[in-house]
Design a protein around this motif. Structure first.
Motif, PDB file in Angstrom:
ATOM      1  N   ARG A   1       0.635  -1.175  -0.025  1.00 22.93           N
ATOM      2  CA  ARG A   1      -0.048  -0.110   0.191  1.00 22.93           C
ATOM      3  C   ARG A   1       0.837   1.392  -0.294  1.00 22.93           C
ATOM      4  O   ARG A   1       1.593   1.460   1.335  1.00 22.93           O
ATOM      5  N   CYS A   2       1.437   1.414  -0.811  1.00 20.74           N
ATOM      6  CA  CYS A   2       1.779   2.485  -1.206  1.00 20.74           C
ATOM      7  C   CYS A   2       1.416   3.572  -1.986  1.00 20.74           C
ATOM      8  O   CYS A   2       0.816   3.890  -2.922  1.00 20.74           O
ATOM      9  N   ILE A   3       2.282   4.694  -2.347  1.00 19.48           N
ATOM     10  CA  ILE A   3       1.558   6.696  -2.960  1.00 19.48           C
ATOM     11  C   ILE A   3       3.491   6.147  -3.827  1.00 19.48           C
ATOM     12  O   ILE A   3       3.923   6.503  -2.686  1.00 19.48           O
ATOM     13  N   MET A   4       3.165   7.343  -4.744  1.00 19.07           N
ATOM     14  CA  MET A   4       4.090   7.682  -5.517  1.00 19.07           C
ATOM     15  C   MET A   4       4.357   9.279  -5.671  1.00 19.07           C
ATOM     16  O   MET A   4       3.783   9.490  -7.270  1.00 19.07           O
ATOM     17  N   PRO A   5       4.681  10.228  -4.600  1.00 18.66           N
ATOM     18  CA  PRO A   5       4.993  11.436  -5.857  1.00 18.66           C
ATOM     19  C   PRO A   5       5.702  12.002  -6.562  1.00 18.66           C
ATOM     20  O   PRO A   5       6.857  11.632  -5.641  1.00 18.66           O
ATOM     21  N   GLY A   6       5.849  12.590  -7.276  1.00 20.02           N
ATOM     22  CA  GLY A   6       7.174  13.277  -7.879  1.00 20.02           C
ATOM     23  C   GLY A   6       6.956  14.181  -9.515  1.00 20.02           C
ATOM     24  O   GLY A   6       5.850  13.874  -9.505  1.00 20.02           O
ATOM     25  N   ARG A   7       7.751  14.119  -9.326  1.00 21.15           N
ATOM     26  CA  ARG A   7       7.953  15.149 -11.379  1.00 21.15           C
ATOM     27  C   ARG A   7       8.279  13.764 -12.271  1.00 21.15           C
ATOM     28  O   ARG A   7       8.333  12.763 -12.235  1.00 21.15           O
ATOM     29  N   VAL A   8       7.628  14.230 -13.308  1.00 19.82           N
ATOM     30  CA  VAL A   8       7.384  13.613 -14.596  1.00 19.82           C
ATOM     31  C   VAL A   8       7.933  14.304 -15.730  1.00 19.82           C
ATOM     32  O   VAL A   8       7.117  15.695 -15.691  1.00 19.82           O
ATOM     33  N   TYR A   9       8.090  14.009 -16.149  1.00 21.05           N
ATOM     34  CA  TYR A   9       8.472  14.408 -18.006  1.00 21.05           C
ATOM     35  C   TYR A   9       7.530  14.086 -19.333  1.00 21.05           C
ATOM     36  O   TYR A   9       7.917  13.440 -19.981  1.00 21.05           O
ATOM     37  N   ARG A  10       7.090  15.097 -19.488  1.00 22.40           N
ATOM     38  CA  ARG A  10       6.639  14.742 -21.388  1.00 22.40           C
ATOM     39  C   ARG A  10       6.601  15.565 -22.049  1.00 22.40           C
ATOM     40  O   ARG A  10       6.874  16.713 -21.996  1.00 22.40           O
TER      41      ARG A  10
ATOM     42  N   ARG B   1      -3.054  25.688 -20.063  1.00 22.78           N
ATOM     43  CA  ARG B   1      -2.882  24.419 -19.916  1.00 22.78           C
ATOM     44  C   ARG B   1      -1.699  22.706 -19.864  1.00 22.78           C
ATOM     45  O   ARG B   1      -2.305  22.217 -18.215  1.00 22.78           O
ATOM     46  N   SER B   2      -0.846  22.942 -19.913  1.00 24.57           N
ATOM     47  CA  SER B   2      -0.041  22.560 -19.138  1.00 24.57           C
ATOM     48  C   SER B   2       1.356  22.545 -19.729  1.00 24.57           C
ATOM     49  O   SER B   2       1.650  23.744 -20.546  1.00 24.57           O
ATOM     50  N   LEU B   3       2.336  21.957 -18.944  1.00 26.69           N
ATOM     51  CA  LEU B   3       3.586  21.867 -19.198  1.00 26.69           C
ATOM     52  C   LEU B   3       4.103  20.202 -19.214  1.00 26.69           C
ATOM     53  O   LEU B   3       4.174  19.692 -19.711  1.00 26.69           O
ATOM     54  N   ALA B   4       5.872  20.747 -19.407  1.00 27.69           N
ATOM     55  CA  ALA B   4       6.402  20.098 -20.159  1.00 27.69           C
ATOM     56  C   ALA B   4       6.777  18.852 -18.579  1.00 27.69           C
ATOM     57  O   ALA B   4       7.343  17.420 -18.772  1.00 27.69           O
ATOM     58  N   GLU B   5       6.691  19.881 -17.853  1.00 33.66           N
ATOM     59  CA  GLU B   5       7.021  18.972 -16.241  1.00 33.66           C
ATOM     60  C   GLU B   5       6.133  19.841 -15.908  1.00 33.66           C
ATOM     61  O   GLU B   5       5.761  20.736 -15.349  1.00 33.66           O
ATOM     62  N   PHE B   6       5.696  18.256 -14.898  1.00 28.46           N
ATOM     63  CA  PHE B   6       4.840  19.154 -13.887  1.00 28.46           C
ATOM     64  C   PHE B   6       4.778  17.924 -12.741  1.00 28.46           C
ATOM     65  O   PHE B   6       6.180  17.022 -12.593  1.00 28.46           O
ATOM     66  N   HIS B   7       3.970  17.954 -11.726  1.00 26.10           N
ATOM     67  CA  HIS B   7       4.096  16.852 -10.380  1.00 26.10           C
ATOM     68  C   HIS B   7       2.908  15.689 -10.944  1.00 26.10           C
ATOM     69  O   HIS B   7       1.883  15.837 -11.406  1.00 26.10           O
ATOM     70  N   GLN B   8       2.895  14.679 -10.237  1.00 22.41           N
ATOM     71  CA  GLN B   8       2.167  13.479  -9.956  1.00 22.41           C
ATOM     72  C   GLN B   8       2.045  13.039  -8.941  1.00 22.41           C
ATOM     73  O   GLN B   8       3.217  13.231  -8.466  1.00 22.41           O
TER      74      GLN B   8
END
Length: 342
Positions: free
Chosen positions: A188-197, A204-211
């Motif tokens: 049972r875990c959560i995974m916060p962090g930066r992601v890149y697309r 409304r959108s970025l190339a780097e954001f958080h999930q």
């Protein structure tokens, strides 16, 4: 009175006047009396013509001493009063200046609050590398070899000699893979962090954001557990009286998959700018972990099941604050950030 006596007397006068200069105006008056063409020193110079030849060395030496004394006095006075003029007077009776308190960035505040809620519900926090390989980011998550997400138009690939599978993670689901590979259920875990697309930057959108994503694996986990978890979280984070709807969707790594909407906590379902006058807000995507994903991570899908969910943190911040341009969160404008002091 001889010229020598005049110079001796002028020496005494200049020395006395130099001590009495107390302002820039006094210094200017001193200059006009002694150091101009019609001043006292020049008058003595003109009398040198009538001095006997044998007395000129003595008179000349004395005249130079008088001139040096006047010039040095004027220079000291000018230096003193020019410095005083450039330094503003200090009022030592004024109260001290207060120390301005810094503000925690709204994204950080939101992540902290999300983590606080989920950890209170029994979830651990897991982290993973930002630079990933294709296996953890795509292959083990049931992405087909020709899936569009693997294309360079959607993913930032990293140039590593001898390899073509290194990339910046496009979601924190890669951390889910690492957790399932290295832990035995129950998980049972959560995974916060930066992601890149590889997306165009816009309002409304970025190339780097958080999930932030969540994962629960155990025996007998069902869709009912997923619904209960998301509803309990949303009622603590958004609105204690929220209503929900679950819409079928598709994600490669979950089956069945859904998108979860919540009644707008701002307009109470009546319709507003934030919910686009629909009365509903999409809060996350979720679903039951696909058997292929469990199998790829070394977990028997016949014995264990689980659910996963995830959402973008920036989108949550926009909903909570009413900010209509996501770029404002990254411009470091203190007029924006300073409004979010906890």
């Amino acid at each position: 009175m001889t010229l020598i006596e005049q110079l001796q007397q002028l020496h005494q006068v200049i020395a006395a006047e130099a001590e009495q200069i107390t302002s820039a105006d006094d210094a200017e008056a001193f200059r006009l009396r002694h150091l101009v063409k019609k001043g006292t020193i020049q008058a003595c110079v003109e009398q040198m013509r009538s001095v006997a030849k044998e007395d000129k060395p003595v008179v000349g030496k004395l005249l130079n001493q008088v001139r040096d004394l006047a010039e040095q006095a004027l220079e000291r006075a000018r230096d003193q009063f020019s410095r005083s003029a450039s330094v503003e007077p200090l009022d030592v009776t004024l109260p001290g200046r207060g120390v301005s308190a810094g503000a925690i960035h709204p994204i950080t505040q939101t992540v902290d609050r999300l983590v606080e809620i989920f950890t209170s519900m029994g979830f651990d926090v897991a982290e993973g590398p930002d630079v990933e390989d294709d296996a953890h980011n795509f292959e083990h998550l049931n992405f087909a070899p020709d899936h569009p997400a693997r294309d360079m138009q959607d993913t930032f690939f990293v140039d590593v000699p001898g390899r073509d599978d290194v990339l910046l993670r496009t979601h924190t689901s890669s951390v889910q893979v690492r957790v399932m590979q290295n832990m035995k259920p129950p998980i049972r875990c959560i995974m916060p962090g930066r992601v890149y697309r590889n997306e165009a930057v816009s309002a409304r959108s970025l190339a780097e954001f958080h999930q932030i994503e969540g994962l629960y694996i155990d025996r007998g986990v069902s869709m009912a557990d997923l619904k209960g978890t998301i509803m309990a979280f949303a009622r603590r984070f958004y609105d204690a009286h929220a209503e929900f709807r679950f819409r079928t969707s598709y994600f490669p790594f979950t089956e069945p998959s859904c998108e979860i909407d919540m009644s707008c906590f701002l307009c109470k379902g009546n319709g507003c700018r934030i919910c686009k006058h629909s009365g509903w807000l999409e809060i996350c995507g979720a679903g039951m972990v696909h058997p292929n994903v469990l199998r790829a991570c070394g977990i028997d899908p016949d014995e264990y099941s689980g659910f996963a969910f995830g959402f973008g943190v920036e989108r949550v911040v926009l909903m909570l604050t009413g900010i209509d341009d996501i770029r404002l969160l990254y411009e470091n404008d203190v007029r924006v950030i300073g409004q979010f002091t906890p």
